[in-house]
Motif scaffolding. Structure first.
Motif, PDB file in Angstrom:
ATOM      1  N   TYR A  37      20.750  48.846 -55.377  1.00 31.40           N
ATOM      2  CA  TYR A  37      19.519  48.857 -56.168  1.00 31.40           C
ATOM      3  C   TYR A  37      19.495  50.039 -57.132  1.00 31.40           C
ATOM      4  CZ  TYR A  37      14.649  48.622 -57.450  1.00 31.40           C
ATOM      5  OH  TYR A  37      13.492  48.539 -58.169  1.00 31.40           O
ATOM      6  N   ARG A  38      19.889  51.212 -56.590  1.00 31.35           N
ATOM      7  CA  ARG A  38      19.891  52.419 -57.427  1.00 31.35           C
ATOM      8  C   ARG A  38      20.829  52.270 -58.618  1.00 31.35           C
ATOM      9  NH1 ARG A  38      18.476  57.256 -54.841  1.00 31.35           N
ATOM     10  NH2 ARG A  38      16.453  56.886 -53.903  1.00 31.35           N
ATOM     11  N   SER A  39      21.955  51.610 -58.397  1.00 32.12           N
ATOM     12  CA  SER A  39      22.909  51.526 -59.504  1.00 32.12           C
ATOM     13  C   SER A  39      22.560  50.398 -60.476  1.00 32.12           C
ATOM     14  CB  SER A  39      24.347  51.377 -58.986  1.00 32.12           C
ATOM     15  OG  SER A  39      24.489  50.163 -58.302  1.00 32.12           O
ATOM     16  N   HIS A  40      21.617  49.531 -60.104  1.00 33.86           N
ATOM     17  CA  HIS A  40      21.268  48.414 -60.990  1.00 33.86           C
ATOM     18  C   HIS A  40      19.806  48.354 -61.399  1.00 33.86           C
ATOM     19  CE1 HIS A  40      25.084  47.005 -59.314  1.00 33.86           C
ATOM     20  NE2 HIS A  40      25.188  46.271 -60.398  1.00 33.86           N
ATOM     21  N   ALA A  41      18.968  49.202 -60.810  1.00 37.68           N
ATOM     22  CA  ALA A  41      17.527  49.073 -61.035  1.00 37.68           C
ATOM     23  C   ALA A  41      17.161  49.094 -62.514  1.00 37.68           C
ATOM     24  CB  ALA A  41      16.780  50.167 -60.296  1.00 37.68           C
ATOM     25  N   GLY A  42      17.724  50.032 -63.258  1.00 39.11           N
ATOM     26  CA  GLY A  42      17.406  50.133 -64.677  1.00 39.11           C
ATOM     27  C   GLY A  42      17.738  48.845 -65.395  1.00 39.11           C
ATOM     28  N   MET A  43      18.917  48.327 -65.108  1.00 39.68           N
ATOM     29  CA  MET A  43      19.361  47.106 -65.776  1.00 39.68           C
ATOM     30  C   MET A  43      18.568  45.899 -65.312  1.00 39.68           C
ATOM     31  SD  MET A  43      23.447  47.389 -65.951  1.00 39.68           S
ATOM     32  CE  MET A  43      23.752  48.162 -64.396  1.00 39.68           C
ATOM     33  N   LEU A  44      18.181  45.913 -64.042  1.00 38.18           N
ATOM     34  CA  LEU A  44      17.431  44.770 -63.512  1.00 38.18           C
ATOM     35  C   LEU A  44      16.100  44.605 -64.224  1.00 38.18           C
ATOM     36  CD1 LEU A  44      17.968  44.859 -59.650  1.00 38.18           C
ATOM     37  CD2 LEU A  44      18.345  42.917 -61.136  1.00 38.18           C
ATOM     38  N   GLU A  45      15.529  45.711 -64.682  1.00 36.70           N
ATOM     39  CA  GLU A  45      14.245  45.592 -65.364  1.00 36.70           C
ATOM     40  C   GLU A  45      14.454  45.271 -66.834  1.00 36.70           C
ATOM     41  OE1 GLU A  45      11.369  48.446 -64.119  1.00 36.70           O
ATOM     42  OE2 GLU A  45      11.476  47.371 -62.223  1.00 36.70           O
ATOM     43  N   GLY A  46      15.598  45.638 -67.358  1.00 38.03           N
ATOM     44  CA  GLY A  46      15.956  45.329 -68.735  1.00 38.03           C
ATOM     45  C   GLY A  46      14.820  45.594 -69.703  1.00 38.03           C
ATOM     46  N   ARG A  47      14.727  44.693 -70.683  1.00 39.33           N
ATOM     47  CA  ARG A  47      13.672  44.856 -71.678  1.00 39.33           C
ATOM     48  C   ARG A  47      12.473  44.001 -71.308  1.00 39.33           C
ATOM     49  NH1 ARG A  47      17.729  42.871 -75.790  1.00 39.33           N
ATOM     50  NH2 ARG A  47      18.947  42.754 -73.888  1.00 39.33           N
ATOM     51  N   ALA A  48      12.643  43.313 -70.198  1.00 32.98           N
ATOM     52  CA  ALA A  48      11.625  42.313 -69.882  1.00 32.98           C
ATOM     53  C   ALA A  48      10.354  42.922 -69.306  1.00 32.98           C
ATOM     54  CB  ALA A  48      12.200  41.326 -68.894  1.00 32.98           C
ATOM     55  N   ASP A  49       9.356  42.120 -69.306  1.00 35.88           N
ATOM     56  CA  ASP A  49       8.053  42.449 -68.760  1.00 35.88           C
ATOM     57  C   ASP A  49       8.176  42.680 -67.250  1.00 35.88           C
ATOM     58  OD1 ASP A  49       5.511  42.147 -67.700  1.00 35.88           O
ATOM     59  OD2 ASP A  49       5.504  39.973 -67.995  1.00 35.88           O
ATOM     60  N   ARG A  50       7.706  43.828 -66.811  1.00 38.15           N
ATOM     61  CA  ARG A  50       7.832  44.176 -65.387  1.00 38.15           C
ATOM     62  C   ARG A  50       7.069  43.222 -64.483  1.00 38.15           C
ATOM     63  NH1 ARG A  50       8.250  49.700 -63.430  1.00 38.15           N
ATOM     64  NH2 ARG A  50       9.730  50.791 -64.737  1.00 38.15           N
ATOM     65  N   GLY A  51       6.007  42.652 -64.992  1.00 38.82           N
ATOM     66  CA  GLY A  51       5.156  41.769 -64.188  1.00 38.82           C
ATOM     67  C   GLY A  51       5.871  40.522 -63.714  1.00 38.82           C
ATOM     68  N   LYS A  52       7.009  40.192 -64.309  1.00 34.86           N
ATOM     69  CA  LYS A  52       7.662  38.954 -63.896  1.00 34.86           C
ATOM     70  C   LYS A  52       8.576  39.158 -62.685  1.00 34.86           C
ATOM     71  CE  LYS A  52      11.763  38.245 -66.789  1.00 34.86           C
ATOM     72  NZ  LYS A  52      12.298  37.360 -67.812  1.00 34.86           N
ATOM     73  N   TYR A  53       8.754  40.394 -62.267  1.00 32.93           N
ATOM     74  CA  TYR A  53       9.637  40.661 -61.134  1.00 32.93           C
ATOM     75  C   TYR A  53       8.921  40.596 -59.798  1.00 32.93           C
ATOM     76  CZ  TYR A  53      13.213  41.965 -64.400  1.00 32.93           C
ATOM     77  OH  TYR A  53      14.133  41.910 -65.391  1.00 32.93           O
ATOM     78  N   LEU A  54       9.592  39.995 -58.826  1.00 30.58           N
ATOM     79  CA  LEU A  54       9.095  39.948 -57.454  1.00 30.58           C
ATOM     80  C   LEU A  54      10.190  40.576 -56.606  1.00 30.58           C
ATOM     81  CD1 LEU A  54       8.137  36.158 -57.489  1.00 30.58           C
ATOM     82  CD2 LEU A  54       6.500  38.056 -57.428  1.00 30.58           C
ATOM     83  N   ASN A  55       9.817  41.322 -55.589  1.00 37.28           N
ATOM     84  CA  ASN A  55      10.827  41.936 -54.726  1.00 37.28           C
ATOM     85  C   ASN A  55      10.819  41.317 -53.339  1.00 37.28           C
ATOM     86  OD1 ASN A  55      11.492  43.682 -56.746  1.00 37.28           O
ATOM     87  ND2 ASN A  55      10.447  45.455 -55.865  1.00 37.28           N
TER      88      ASN A  55
END
Ligand SMILES: Nc1ncnc2c1ncn2[C@@H]1O[C@H](COP(=O)(O)OP(=O)(O)O)[C@@H](O)[C@H]1O
Ligand SMILES: [Mg+2]
Length: 276
Positions: A163-181
């Motif tokens: 997660y630490r190595s991908h978190a930045g990329m996982l959020e990308g430019r997209a709207d944060r509200g669309k992510y579910l964990n």
């Protein structure tokens, strides 16, 4: 009224149960007699060969679609692999023996075109992505274009490291509200709360179910589960479908006129919403 899209991408750490969950989500949707296409997007471990191991040679690969000189809805439909006994579900994915080197480089434009097309072909689309998404243009675009992205992590230090190595990329430019964990493949005794804290919270906890592991190993994930541990997993599947797609149990949606329009056809009922 809540607005829901029809495309969910699943991303996250290796072994967190993304593929397992993707199948169970698709099976649950199909059980509600809604068409669902499950895109087995991981080019590093093609999953159709182990999700439908007894079926004949798959004709068209996702790799071929994503690198075809031109792409039509019809081509995509013909590439869909039906799931025996689960008539509303269908799969797209890489073939046995393939890897990313089997095809020319997938372009951003073609990946976008494919995803736009796909959204119009089924009631619901589940995109099961590779953990190594930085190496796969399709997985990156899938996360950008999906209506919701489920990030699945394991409740151990390896999951946190991923997660630490991908978190930045996982959020990308997209709207944060669309992510579910979610925490996946959670084993009794694991410290999930502190791990969820590291992930910025987790709304879903998918427990380890021995029967599920066995189904996976035997290519029977499309079958219903009967073990005592299964209901907890299934409860989370339903909760996720309600959150991501607004898909609820029939009891709760009684009186919704949309549900009454359902026409049952066989073997696979395609939905074409027209122009795209
Ligand atoms: N909830 C679960 N219960 C039991 N086994 C699981 C569960 N989730 C995943 N697994 C097992 O973990 C392994 C990896 O699962 P998989 O779905 O392929 O993960 P991913 O796609 O995230 O790499 C498989 O052996 C699978 O059976
Ligand atoms: Mg997988």
């Amino acid at each position: 009224m809540e607005q829901h899209g029809n495309m969910l991408a699943i991303a996250g750490s290796p072994g967190s149960g993304k593929t397992t969950l993707a199948v169970k989500l698709a099976a649950e949707i199909a059980g509600k007699r809604k068409n669902v296409i499950l895109v087995c997007g991981d080019p590093f471990v093609p999953s159709i060969p182990f999700l439908l191991p007894m079926e004949g040679e798959q004709e068209v690969s996702l790799g071929a679609l994503l690198t075809a000189p031109a792409l039509t809805q019809d081509q995509i439909l013909r590439a869909c692999v039906p799931v025996p006994g689960c008539e509303y579900a269908s799969l797209l994915g890489y073939k046995l023996g393939e890897n990313l080197m089997s095809y020319p480089k997938v372009t951003r434009e073609r990946a976008v075109e494919f995803l736009v097309c796909l959204r119009h072909l089924a009631d619901y689309v589940i995109l099961d992505l590779t953990s190594v998404f930085e190496a796969d243009v399709f997985s990156i675009l899938a996360m950008e274009m999906a209506d919701r992205v489920l990030r699945v992590g394991t409740s151990n230090l390896r999951g946190i490291s991923y997660y630490r190595s991908h978190a930045g990329m996982l959020e990308g430019r997209a709207d944060r509200g669309k992510y579910l964990n979610a925490i996946g493949n959670y084993k009794a005794g694991q410290e999930w709360e502190s791990v969820a804290g590291q992930y910025g919270g987790a709304a879903f906890l998918f427990p380890y179910v021995a029967e599920l592991e066995k189904q996976y190993d035997e290519g029977r994930l499309w079958e219903a589960m009967i073990s005592r541990e299964a209901p907890q997993f299934e409860k989370e599947v339903k909760k996720l479908l309600a959150e991501a797609f607004g898909l609820r149990e029939a009891r709760q949606s009684a009186g919704n006129p949309e549900k009454k329009k359902l026409v049952v056809r066989s073997p696979f009922v395609w939905k074409n919403k027209g122009e795209f």
